[in-house]
Design a protein around this motif. Structure first.
Motif, PDB file in Angstrom:
ATOM      1  N   SER A  33       0.855  -1.284   0.139  1.00 16.35           N
ATOM      2  CA  SER A  33      -0.114  -0.057  -0.019  1.00 16.35           C
ATOM      3  C   SER A  33       0.899   1.297  -0.185  1.00 16.35           C
ATOM      4  CB  SER A  33      -1.005  -0.071   1.231  1.00 16.35           C
ATOM      5  OG  SER A  33      -0.234   0.041   2.228  1.00 16.35           O
ATOM      6  N   VAL A  34       2.052   1.031   0.601  1.00 19.80           N
ATOM      7  CA  VAL A  34       2.899   2.342   0.552  1.00 19.80           C
ATOM      8  C   VAL A  34       3.243   2.794  -0.806  1.00 19.80           C
ATOM      9  CG1 VAL A  34       5.176   1.105   0.722  1.00 19.80           C
ATOM     10  CG2 VAL A  34       4.726   3.379   1.920  1.00 19.80           C
ATOM     11  N   PHE A  35       3.458   1.649  -1.737  1.00 16.41           N
ATOM     12  CA  PHE A  35       3.497   2.423  -3.110  1.00 16.41           C
ATOM     13  C   PHE A  35       2.412   3.134  -3.821  1.00 16.41           C
ATOM     14  CE2 PHE A  35       6.478  -1.430  -4.128  1.00 16.41           C
ATOM     15  CZ  PHE A  35       7.423  -1.057  -3.350  1.00 16.41           C
ATOM     16  N   GLY A  36       1.161   2.953  -3.375  1.00 14.37           N
ATOM     17  CA  GLY A  36       0.080   3.725  -3.835  1.00 14.37           C
ATOM     18  C   GLY A  36       0.084   5.074  -3.969  1.00 14.37           C
ATOM     19  N   SER A  37       0.731   5.855  -2.971  1.00 13.86           N
ATOM     20  CA  SER A  37       0.903   7.278  -2.943  1.00 13.86           C
ATOM     21  C   SER A  37       2.230   7.466  -3.726  1.00 13.86           C
ATOM     22  CB  SER A  37       0.926   7.746  -1.300  1.00 13.86           C
ATOM     23  OG  SER A  37       1.954   7.015  -0.857  1.00 13.86           O
ATOM     24  N   LYS A  38       3.282   6.646  -4.009  1.00 15.56           N
ATOM     25  CA  LYS A  38       4.428   7.158  -4.497  1.00 15.56           C
ATOM     26  C   LYS A  38       4.909   6.441  -5.922  1.00 15.56           C
ATOM     27  CE  LYS A  38       8.002   6.668  -1.634  1.00 15.56           C
ATOM     28  NZ  LYS A  38       8.322   8.119  -0.973  1.00 15.56           N
TER      29      LYS A  38
END
Length: 150
Positions: free
Chosen positions: A112-117
């Motif tokens: 999920s951390v990749f979703g905003s990056k």
């Protein structure tokens, strides 16, 4: 607030807030927190950690760890890094293919951390956010009430 440490970054301390930012400070942050104990209480009963072995295979770094809460093992952590790439979306398919080679059907989806990056640089704080998500899942499993056996 969760205070976390990572052996890959021994001079840093990470403070993570629930669904919030990740603060990166020097290792003396723990000393500051002790002085602020009137405002923050340390939850020793919730100490959770992952300890294991670090392997390098060509350009990949793989860390396998046992996640423990207190004296008992609660799970396994697998961390995979493709060292030449710092933009996660540029190498995610390669990471997936590599993980499938040894994890098979247990390969996780995109974090999920990749979703905003989407096209931004990956940082050590992103790794700590993923560990916090893993540790919270393990804590929740611990809190599930167990039905009595008949």
């Amino acid at each position: 607030m969760y205070v976390m440490h990572n052996s890959e970054y021994p001079l840093s301390c990470f403070a993570l807030f629930e669904n919030g930012p990740c603060l990166v400070a020097d290792a003396n942050f723990d000393t500051l927190m002790v002085k602020l104990k009137g405002f923050f209480q340390n939850a020793k009963a919730n100490k959770i950690e992952s300890r294991g072995t670090r392997y390098q295979y060509c350009d990949f770094l793989v860390k396998l760890g046992t996640v423990t809460m207190g004296p008992s093992a609660r799970g396994i952590s697998v961390e995979v890094e493709y060292c030449p790439c710092v933009i996660p979306n540029d190498c995610w398919n390669l990471l997936m293919e590599f993980m499938q080679s040894f994890m098979g059907s247990h390969t996780p989806g995109i974090p999920s951390v990749f979703g905003s990056k989407h096209d931004s640089t990956y940082s050590p704080g992103d790794t700590m956010v993923q560990y916090m998500e893993l540790f919270n899942k393990i804590r929740k499993q611990q809190q599930v009430p167990v039905a009595g056996i008949r």
